[in-house]
Motif scaffolding. Structure first.
Motif, PDB file in Angstrom:
ATOM      1  N   ARG A 145       3.993  21.435   0.591  1.00  7.35           N
ATOM      2  CA  ARG A 145       3.450  21.197  -0.755  1.00  7.35           C
ATOM      3  C   ARG A 145       3.975  19.877  -1.290  1.00  7.35           C
ATOM      4  O   ARG A 145       5.131  19.785  -1.738  1.00  7.35           O
ATOM      5  N   PRO A 146       3.149  18.815  -1.283  1.00  4.88           N
ATOM      6  CA  PRO A 146       3.579  17.507  -1.806  1.00  4.88           C
ATOM      7  C   PRO A 146       3.965  17.592  -3.272  1.00  4.88           C
ATOM      8  O   PRO A 146       3.445  18.423  -4.030  1.00  4.88           O
ATOM      9  N   TYR A 170      -2.614   9.266  -4.974  1.00 10.09           N
ATOM     10  CA  TYR A 170      -1.371  10.053  -5.021  1.00 10.09           C
ATOM     11  C   TYR A 170      -0.174   9.235  -5.490  1.00 10.09           C
ATOM     12  O   TYR A 170       0.865   9.800  -5.848  1.00 10.09           O
ATOM     13  N   LEU A 171      -0.302   7.900  -5.513  1.00  5.73           N
ATOM     14  CA  LEU A 171       0.789   7.034  -5.955  1.00  5.73           C
ATOM     15  C   LEU A 171       0.559   6.472  -7.361  1.00  5.73           C
ATOM     16  O   LEU A 171       1.398   5.718  -7.856  1.00  5.73           O
ATOM     17  N   HIS A 207       0.809  -1.214   0.000  1.00  5.68           N
ATOM     18  CA  HIS A 207       0.000   0.000   0.000  1.00  5.68           C
ATOM     19  C   HIS A 207       0.844   1.267   0.000  1.00  5.68           C
ATOM     20  O   HIS A 207       0.369   2.324  -0.423  1.00  5.68           O
ATOM     21  N   LEU A 208       2.092   1.166   0.477  1.00  6.91           N
ATOM     22  CA  LEU A 208       2.951   2.352   0.511  1.00  6.91           C
ATOM     23  C   LEU A 208       4.413   1.931   0.443  1.00  6.91           C
ATOM     24  O   LEU A 208       4.770   0.826   0.854  1.00  6.91           O
ATOM     25  N   SER A 234       6.941  10.788  -4.543  1.00  3.73           N
ATOM     26  CA  SER A 234       5.618  11.256  -4.165  1.00  3.73           C
ATOM     27  C   SER A 234       5.307  10.892  -2.719  1.00  3.73           C
ATOM     28  O   SER A 234       4.784  11.715  -1.948  1.00  3.73           O
ATOM     29  N   HIS A 235       5.658   9.670  -2.330  1.00  2.91           N
ATOM     30  CA  HIS A 235       5.382   9.264  -0.956  1.00  2.91           C
ATOM     31  C   HIS A 235       6.273  10.017   0.031  1.00  2.91           C
ATOM     32  O   HIS A 235       5.830  10.396   1.126  1.00  2.91           O
ATOM     33  N   LEU A 236       7.497  10.267  -0.355  1.00  2.00           N
ATOM     34  CA  LEU A 236       8.446  10.989   0.494  1.00  2.00           C
ATOM     35  C   LEU A 236       7.924  12.368   0.879  1.00  2.00           C
ATOM     36  O   LEU A 236       8.197  12.872   1.968  1.00  2.00           O
ATOM     37  N   THR A 237       7.136  12.985  -0.010  1.00  2.00           N
ATOM     38  CA  THR A 237       6.679  14.360   0.213  1.00  2.00           C
ATOM     39  C   THR A 237       5.181  14.467   0.473  1.00  2.00           C
ATOM     40  O   THR A 237       4.667  15.586   0.620  1.00  2.00           O
ATOM     41  N   CYS A 238       4.462  13.342   0.513  1.00  5.90           N
ATOM     42  CA  CYS A 238       2.997  13.411   0.592  1.00  5.90           C
ATOM     43  C   CYS A 238       2.509  14.046   1.878  1.00  5.90           C
ATOM     44  O   CYS A 238       1.374  14.549   1.944  1.00  5.90           O
ATOM     45  N   ASN A 239       3.333  14.054   2.917  1.00  7.01           N
ATOM     46  CA  ASN A 239       2.947  14.688   4.183  1.00  7.01           C
ATOM     47  C   ASN A 239       3.337  16.155   4.239  1.00  7.01           C
ATOM     48  O   ASN A 239       3.171  16.815   5.264  1.00  7.01           O
ATOM     49  N   GLY A 240       3.856  16.674   3.130  1.00  9.33           N
ATOM     50  CA  GLY A 240       4.291  18.066   3.085  1.00  9.33           C
ATOM     51  C   GLY A 240       5.771  18.267   3.327  1.00  9.33           C
ATOM     52  O   GLY A 240       6.245  19.406   3.336  1.00  9.33           O
TER      53      GLY A 240
END
Length: 399
Positions: free
Chosen positions: A198-199, A270-271, A138-139, A309-315
């Motif tokens: 900003r993701p 987002y992925l 999932h991630l 994308s996952h590295l930055t998805c939390n901002g």
């Protein structure tokens, strides 16, 4: 065709042009590109001040349009015979220069993107449970590493010390790691930063990532096994991470792009990536000159665009010089596994060396070399270079 001397079959032809930092004889560190067995001094060739620096960071901060335009200018110079007389004196044999760490590493993150590697470690370490943990598909699972211990190829690696426990219920002891391992990985170098909060979406991968390098995430398995619960890797990883001296730009890897493997279940929105950001990289792990395995990167479950994308998805923000790694690259058979813990199946099947010796994990004096290639334009080969490290004995123990 280039006027520069490129040996037949070289993977450092005009279609590659990887960037690095070098010190010429009697000179100071500056940025260059490799062509054949030579390095072109970009400050002398192009006149840009950012190439007079001891890292690529100032150049990387200029962004995608500048990277592509600079590559076009370099190709023009190296294919124009009228430039030969002007540039021949700033074209240095690789054997005559010292190669430095190519970037000032801002942050370092390591992922765990190979389904085969994750499955193998799950089967080894949790034989009575499911090999993959529930979150894995999932991630992209990852951890934050230590930027200050990222070193360039050729830097000796001191055997780390730490706490380790020999058996369940036993008291821990402090001392040198007895289970020092290699991890065959690919690193991704960030050039363009992003704003905090900003993701970065998957489709902006090329806007932010400049290129790739080879990476060895040295791992002390015994230290790691005792410390990692419940927060994950720490001292078992942070003592050294080696990268190759050449950063191959994404612009050189167009022919290497392939679709990633099917992902089931479908990732969250987002992925989801409509662009084929799998990469057909052929990697090689050699121990004391003996090839132990050839891991195939094209089979990695999570693509580098998804990792970013996952590295930055939390901002979380990106900075110029950020480095994130793929995690160990492993294929479906032992000859394609990317770490000794897998290849030996935690000691059940030792590696046999040509000199008659065997290895389960690394011994002092061992030399580990990772190499890699990718398909290039017109059937050419792109050489990713090599990353090498020699294991040295543990240092002085604290009291």
């Amino acid at each position: 065709m280039t006027w520069a001397p490129v040996p037949p079959g070289s993977g450092f032809g005009i279609g590659n042009l990887p960037y690095g930092v070098f010190v010429p004889p009697g000179g100071r560190a500056r940025v260059g590109v490799r062509i054949g067995d030579h390095v072109l001094d970009l400050r002398a060739a192009l006149g840009e001040e950012e190439f007079a620096r001891a890292s690529l960071n100032e150049f990387l901060a200029r962004g995608r349009e500048f990277w592509t335009a600079t590559r076009r200018r370099i190709v023009g110079l190296l294919t124009d015979p009228e430039q030969r007389d002007r540039l021949v004196d700033v074209l240095y044999p690789v054997s005559d220069v010292v190669l430095r760490l190519p970037i000032e590493v801002a942050d370092y993150v390591d992922f765990y993107a190979s389904e085969r590697h994750a499955t193998n470690l799950g089967a080894i370490l949790r034989p009575d449970s499911a090999a993959l943990l529930p979150n894995w598909k999932h991630l992209p699972v990852g951890y934050h590493g230590r930027a200050g211990t990222v070193v360039v190829s050729g830097t000796p690696v001191t055997r780390p010390c730490g706490q380790r426990r020999s058996a369940a219920g036993a008291a821990p002891v402090f001392g040198p790691s007895q289970r020092l391992d290699v991890e065959v990985e690919v690193g991704f170098v960030v050039g363009t930063p992003s704003a905090l909060g900003r993701p970065v979406p998957v489709e902006d991968f090329e806007r932010h990532v400049f290129g790739i390098c080879l990476l060895n995430d040295w791992s002390a398995r015994d230290i790691q096994a005792w410390e990692y619960q419940p927060l994950g890797p720490f001292l078992g990883k942070s003592f050294a991470t080696s990268i190759s001296p050449w950063i191959v730009p994404l612009d050189a890897l167009t022919a290497a792009r392939v679709p990633g493997p099917p992902q089931d279940p479908e990732p969250l929105p987002y992925l989801r990536d409509s662009q084929p950001w799998g990469l057909d990289l052929r990697l090689e792990f050699a121990l004391n000159g003996h090839i132990v395995s050839r891991p195939p990167y094209a089979q990695m479950y999570w693509t580098p665009a998804q990792l970013l994308s996952h590295l930055t998805c939390n901002g979380a923000s990106l900075r110029t010089g950020d480095l994130f790694a793929s995690g160990t690259v492993s294929g479906p058979v032992p000859e394609e596994y990317g770490s000794l813990i897998e290849i030996t199946w935690n000691g059940a099947h030792p590696v046999r060396l040509p000199d008659g010796g065997t290895r389960i994990f690394l011994a002092d004096g061992d030399v580990v070399t990772l190499r890699g290639t990718a398909p290039g334009p017109g059937g050419a080969t792109i050489d990713l270079g090599a990353v090498t490290g020699r294991v040295g004995p543990a240092g002085v123990h604290p009291r």
